[in-house]
Design a protein around this motif. Structure first.
Motif, PDB file in Angstrom:
ATOM      1  N   ARG A 332       0.814  -1.221   0.000  1.00 47.27           N
ATOM      2  CA  ARG A 332       0.000   0.000   0.000  1.00 47.27           C
ATOM      3  C   ARG A 332       0.842   1.263   0.000  1.00 47.27           C
ATOM      4  O   ARG A 332       0.581   2.201  -0.766  1.00 47.27           O
ATOM      5  N   GLU A 333       1.858   1.307   0.840  1.00 46.10           N
ATOM      6  CA  GLU A 333       2.694   2.504   0.922  1.00 46.10           C
ATOM      7  C   GLU A 333       3.387   2.768  -0.412  1.00 46.10           C
ATOM      8  O   GLU A 333       3.486   3.924  -0.854  1.00 46.10           O
ATOM      9  N   HIS A 334       3.855   1.703  -1.053  1.00 50.29           N
ATOM     10  CA  HIS A 334       4.508   1.849  -2.362  1.00 50.29           C
ATOM     11  C   HIS A 334       3.571   2.480  -3.374  1.00 50.29           C
ATOM     12  O   HIS A 334       3.946   3.420  -4.092  1.00 50.29           O
ATOM     13  N   TYR A 335       2.344   1.985  -3.434  1.00 45.95           N
ATOM     14  CA  TYR A 335       1.398   2.513  -4.420  1.00 45.95           C
ATOM     15  C   TYR A 335       0.975   3.938  -4.091  1.00 45.95           C
ATOM     16  O   TYR A 335       0.775   4.761  -5.001  1.00 45.95           O
ATOM     17  N   LEU A 336       0.835   4.251  -2.815  1.00 45.37           N
ATOM     18  CA  LEU A 336       0.517   5.637  -2.452  1.00 45.37           C
ATOM     19  C   LEU A 336       1.638   6.578  -2.866  1.00 45.37           C
ATOM     20  O   LEU A 336       1.389   7.682  -3.361  1.00 45.37           O
ATOM     21  N   ASP A 337       2.871   6.149  -2.673  1.00 39.58           N
ATOM     22  CA  ASP A 337       3.995   6.980  -3.091  1.00 39.58           C
ATOM     23  C   ASP A 337       4.022   7.131  -4.611  1.00 39.58           C
ATOM     24  O   ASP A 337       4.304   8.215  -5.131  1.00 39.58           O
ATOM     25  N   GLN A 338       3.706   6.050  -5.330  1.00 34.45           N
ATOM     26  CA  GLN A 338       3.621   6.138  -6.786  1.00 34.45           C
ATOM     27  C   GLN A 338       2.518   7.108  -7.215  1.00 34.45           C
ATOM     28  O   GLN A 338       2.681   7.883  -8.164  1.00 34.45           O
ATOM     29  N   ALA A 339       1.395   7.069  -6.523  1.00 32.04           N
ATOM     30  CA  ALA A 339       0.299   7.998  -6.837  1.00 32.04           C
ATOM     31  C   ALA A 339       0.736   9.438  -6.619  1.00 32.04           C
ATOM     32  O   ALA A 339       0.398  10.332  -7.408  1.00 32.04           O
ATOM     33  N   LEU A 340       1.491   9.669  -5.556  1.00 34.62           N
ATOM     34  CA  LEU A 340       1.991  11.022  -5.299  1.00 34.62           C
ATOM     35  C   LEU A 340       2.933  11.471  -6.404  1.00 34.62           C
ATOM     36  O   LEU A 340       2.839  12.608  -6.895  1.00 34.62           O
ATOM     37  N   GLN A 341       3.826  10.599  -6.828  1.00 40.17           N
ATOM     38  CA  GLN A 341       4.721  10.937  -7.933  1.00 40.17           C
ATOM     39  C   GLN A 341       3.928  11.239  -9.209  1.00 40.17           C
ATOM     40  O   GLN A 341       4.258  12.165  -9.957  1.00 40.17           O
ATOM     41  N   ALA A 342       2.890  10.453  -9.451  1.00 36.74           N
ATOM     42  CA  ALA A 342       2.088  10.634 -10.667  1.00 36.74           C
ATOM     43  C   ALA A 342       1.327  11.960 -10.641  1.00 36.74           C
ATOM     44  O   ALA A 342       1.223  12.644 -11.665  1.00 36.74           O
ATOM     45  N   THR A 343       0.786  12.347  -9.477  1.00 34.87           N
ATOM     46  CA  THR A 343       0.070  13.623  -9.412  1.00 34.87           C
ATOM     47  C   THR A 343       1.018  14.777  -9.696  1.00 34.87           C
ATOM     48  O   THR A 343       0.649  15.753 -10.354  1.00 34.87           O
ATOM     49  N   ARG A 344       2.248  14.655  -9.214  1.00 30.71           N
ATOM     50  CA  ARG A 344       3.226  15.724  -9.452  1.00 30.71           C
ATOM     51  C   ARG A 344       3.687  15.745 -10.900  1.00 30.71           C
ATOM     52  O   ARG A 344       3.980  16.821 -11.449  1.00 30.71           O
ATOM     53  N   ALA A 345       3.756  14.577 -11.526  1.00 30.61           N
ATOM     54  CA  ALA A 345       4.073  14.536 -12.953  1.00 30.61           C
ATOM     55  C   ALA A 345       2.964  15.194 -13.762  1.00 30.61           C
ATOM     56  O   ALA A 345       3.220  16.009 -14.659  1.00 30.61           O
ATOM     57  N   LEU A 346       1.712  14.852 -13.456  1.00 28.95           N
ATOM     58  CA  LEU A 346       0.575  15.446 -14.163  1.00 28.95           C
ATOM     59  C   LEU A 346       0.551  16.961 -13.976  1.00 28.95           C
ATOM     60  O   LEU A 346       0.276  17.711 -14.919  1.00 28.95           O
ATOM     61  N   LYS A 347       0.851  17.409 -12.773  1.00 28.08           N
ATOM     62  CA  LYS A 347       0.815  18.836 -12.458  1.00 28.08           C
ATOM     63  C   LYS A 347       1.732  19.647 -13.373  1.00 28.08           C
ATOM     64  O   LYS A 347       1.428  20.791 -13.717  1.00 28.08           O
ATOM     65  N   LYS A 348       2.843  19.053 -13.795  1.00 29.47           N
ATOM     66  CA  LYS A 348       3.757  19.748 -14.697  1.00 29.47           C
ATOM     67  C   LYS A 348       3.070  20.089 -16.017  1.00 29.47           C
ATOM     68  O   LYS A 348       3.282  21.163 -16.587  1.00 29.47           O
ATOM     69  N   PHE A 349       2.255  19.167 -16.501  1.00 27.90           N
ATOM     70  CA  PHE A 349       1.576  19.366 -17.780  1.00 27.90           C
ATOM     71  C   PHE A 349       0.441  20.389 -17.683  1.00 27.90           C
ATOM     72  O   PHE A 349       0.014  20.941 -18.697  1.00 27.90           O
ATOM     73  N   LEU A 350      -0.049  20.623 -16.491  1.00 29.77           N
ATOM     74  CA  LEU A 350      -1.174  21.542 -16.295  1.00 29.77           C
ATOM     75  C   LEU A 350      -0.724  22.973 -15.999  1.00 29.77           C
ATOM     76  O   LEU A 350      -1.569  23.855 -15.857  1.00 29.77           O
ATOM     77  N   ALA A 351       0.576  23.191 -15.943  1.00 27.30           N
ATOM     78  CA  ALA A 351       1.106  24.507 -15.548  1.00 27.30           C
ATOM     79  C   ALA A 351       1.224  25.442 -16.750  1.00 27.30           C
ATOM     80  O   ALA A 351       2.311  25.868 -17.140  1.00 27.30           O
ATOM     81  N   THR A 352       0.078  25.772 -17.344  1.00 32.22           N
ATOM     82  CA  THR A 352       0.034  26.681 -18.479  1.00 32.22           C
ATOM     83  C   THR A 352      -0.309  28.098 -18.007  1.00 32.22           C
ATOM     84  O   THR A 352      -0.833  28.282 -16.904  1.00 32.22           O
ATOM     85  N   LYS A 353      -0.032  29.084 -18.847  1.00 28.51           N
ATOM     86  CA  LYS A 353      -0.306  30.478 -18.467  1.00 28.51           C
ATOM     87  C   LYS A 353      -1.797  30.708 -18.262  1.00 28.51           C
ATOM     88  O   LYS A 353      -2.204  31.439 -17.356  1.00 28.51           O
ATOM     89  N   VAL A 354      -2.609  30.130 -19.126  1.00 27.42           N
ATOM     90  CA  VAL A 354      -4.065  30.205 -18.963  1.00 27.42           C
ATOM     91  C   VAL A 354      -4.498  28.972 -18.174  1.00 27.42           C
ATOM     92  O   VAL A 354      -4.418  27.843 -18.667  1.00 27.42           O
ATOM     93  N   THR A 355      -4.943  29.178 -16.951  1.00 32.32           N
ATOM     94  CA  THR A 355      -5.294  28.058 -16.084  1.00 32.32           C
ATOM     95  C   THR A 355      -6.503  27.305 -16.638  1.00 32.32           C
ATOM     96  O   THR A 355      -7.493  27.909 -17.046  1.00 32.32           O
ATOM     97  N   GLY A 356      -6.391  25.972 -16.637  1.00 35.82           N
ATOM     98  CA  GLY A 356      -7.459  25.134 -17.173  1.00 35.82           C
ATOM     99  C   GLY A 356      -7.092  24.472 -18.479  1.00 35.82           C
ATOM    100  O   GLY A 356      -7.828  23.616 -18.966  1.00 35.82           O
ATOM    101  N   LEU A 357      -5.944  24.860 -19.040  1.00 32.48           N
ATOM    102  CA  LEU A 357      -5.439  24.226 -20.261  1.00 32.48           C
ATOM    103  C   LEU A 357      -4.277  23.311 -19.879  1.00 32.48           C
ATOM    104  O   LEU A 357      -3.986  23.113 -18.711  1.00 32.48           O
ATOM    105  N   TRP A 358      -3.600  22.750 -20.883  1.00 32.63           N
ATOM    106  CA  TRP A 358      -2.505  21.832 -20.601  1.00 32.63           C
ATOM    107  C   TRP A 358      -1.564  21.734 -21.794  1.00 32.63           C
ATOM    108  O   TRP A 358      -1.914  22.025 -22.932  1.00 32.63           O
ATOM    109  N   PHE A 359      -0.357  21.327 -21.480  1.00 30.75           N
ATOM    110  CA  PHE A 359       0.596  20.908 -22.507  1.00 30.75           C
ATOM    111  C   PHE A 359       0.377  19.424 -22.768  1.00 30.75           C
ATOM    112  O   PHE A 359       0.091  18.653 -21.846  1.00 30.75           O
TER     113      PHE A 359
END
Length: 398
Positions: A332-359
């Motif tokens: 469980r701890e391993h998968y939770l840590d993987q989920a945390l890494q994945a949310t942070r990876a996704l967040k990079k793609f969502l960091a556009t100048k106009v909020t609500g868009l994505w790369f």
């Protein structure tokens, strides 16, 4: 490096997911209905420019419309703006009007004004039609019977015309090669969605069980546990490099689906396959320098495509958070840590100048390609954020 404190991982993950839900509800869903929905036709545009303006001249793929219907049907609860549900219903009506063929299947491409440009059959498009119908049935109960009748008719047509003798479905008539695992993945997803909402779930249970069997015996390599993309007509790997393609994003996505199916059926072999698929994606499909999931591997797990697209990050998140709930408690701890890494990876793609868009695409050097945000990614984003939010809350209340 994995975080060794489970409570701090859950706290950090909850914060990331809360932020993603806020981004979705306050920015993404509003801009994609205000700018990305074509009020004149009722359909959705294919892309929004990164300056926040609609890209109006693209031809429209059939798969995008039901995906956007799903986003606005599932993304809006009873307190959602009326425009969100209106967009879902008008877009589905436009999809039916424009893409539905006389034989009951759906074509592939239309002009912005609704002229069919390519009416060819694509199994992938039929899968998303079924998926959207299931979400409409769930979100709008008065339309449930209508949607179930439509869905059952489409499924009957698929079985009558395109059933493969070894299980699964053909890609065309006459036979079109290669056969593909990807559209079956979305048929699997649609069948599980319908199993949960149908008045008579039997046809959908049968479809889900059939696709799970084909995945476990044909799509997944018995030696490595990896799931391939392309096959010959006997469900053997397609000749050449094409048959060697293994996509990390699809290892995660199939892991999520097989874990769901396994949990509902009590099938230990499917759960083992799901955890192996996840392990392949996490061990071989993540770029350590960019900390994101890449697009492609070969069957020996060497890299075939180092570009990182947005959608594999969402599938990484969905699989990790679900396996944290239904997988081996020791992991469980391993998968939770993987989920945390994945949310942070996704967040990079969502960091556009106009909020609500994505790369959509990150180059191997870590820079994003500056191009309009594709509507096709929204289905992945919405599903991942809502799944993560729902499952984490269940984990926290155990």
């Amino acid at each position: 490096m994995a975080n060794t404190d489970p409570s701090s991982v859950i706290t950090a993950l909850a914060g990331e997911i809360d932020g993603a839900v806020e981004w979705l509800k306050r920015s993404a869903l509003p801009i994609w209905v205000d700018v990305g929905h074509d009020a004149e036709t009722g359909g959705f545009f294919e892309r929004i420019n990164l300056d926040g303006t609609a890209n109006r001249n693209d031809n429209r793929r059939a798969r995008v419309q039901p995906r956007q219907v799903y986003c606005y049907a599932v993304g809006g609860d009873k307190d959602a703006p009326a425009s969100w549900h209106a967009a879902a219903t008008t877009a589905f009506a436009w999809f039916e009007q424009v893409y539905r063929r006389p034989d009951g299947f759906y074509g592939s491409l239309a002009s912005p004004t609704g002229t069919m440009l390519d009416d060819s059959f694509d199994l992938y498009n039929q899968a998303f039609a079924l998926f959207a119908m299931a979400q409409i049935a769930q979100t709008f109960p008065p339309r449930a019977r209508e949607m179930e009748d439509k869905a059952r008719a489409l499924l009957a047509g698929l079985r009558a015309t395109y059933a493969h003798p070894l299980g699964g479905f053909e890609e065309g008539d006459p036979v079109k090669l290669p056969l593909c695992s990807n559209p079956h993945m979305h048929l699997f997803e649609a069948s599980l969605a319908w199993e949960a909402v149908a008045g008579d779930p039997a046809p959908w249970t049968a479809l889900a069980d059939e696709i799970a069997r084909v995945a476990l015996t044909r799509f997944i390599d018995a030696n490595t546990g990896a799931l391939r993309e392309f096959f010959d007509h006997d469900w053997r790997p397609y000749p050449g490099d094409k048959g060697r393609i293994v996509e990390p994003g699809h290892q995660f996505e199939w892991a999520w689906l097989l874990a769901r199916w396994s949990a509902s059926r009590g099938d230990a072999a499917a759960m083992n396959a799901a955890t192996r698929l996840f392990d392949i994606g996490a061990r071989h499909g993540l770029c350590p320098s960019r900390e994101v999931a890449i697009m492609g591997l070969f069957d020996d797990f060497t890299i075939s495509d180092p570009v990182a697209r947005l959608w594999p990050q969402t599938e990484w998140l969905k699989a990790a958070i679900l396996l944290a709930k239904v997988g081996d408690p020791a992991d469980r701890e391993h998968y939770l840590d993987q989920a945390l890494q994945a949310t942070r990876a996704l967040k990079k793609f969502l960091a556009t100048k106009v909020t609500g868009l994505w790369f959509d695409k990150m180059r191997p050097d870590g820079n994003f390609i500056e191009e309009p945000a594709p509507a096709s990614s929204f289905y992945h984003i919405v599903c991942a954020i809502l799944e993560a939010d729902t499952v984490l809350k269940r984990i926290q209340t155990r």
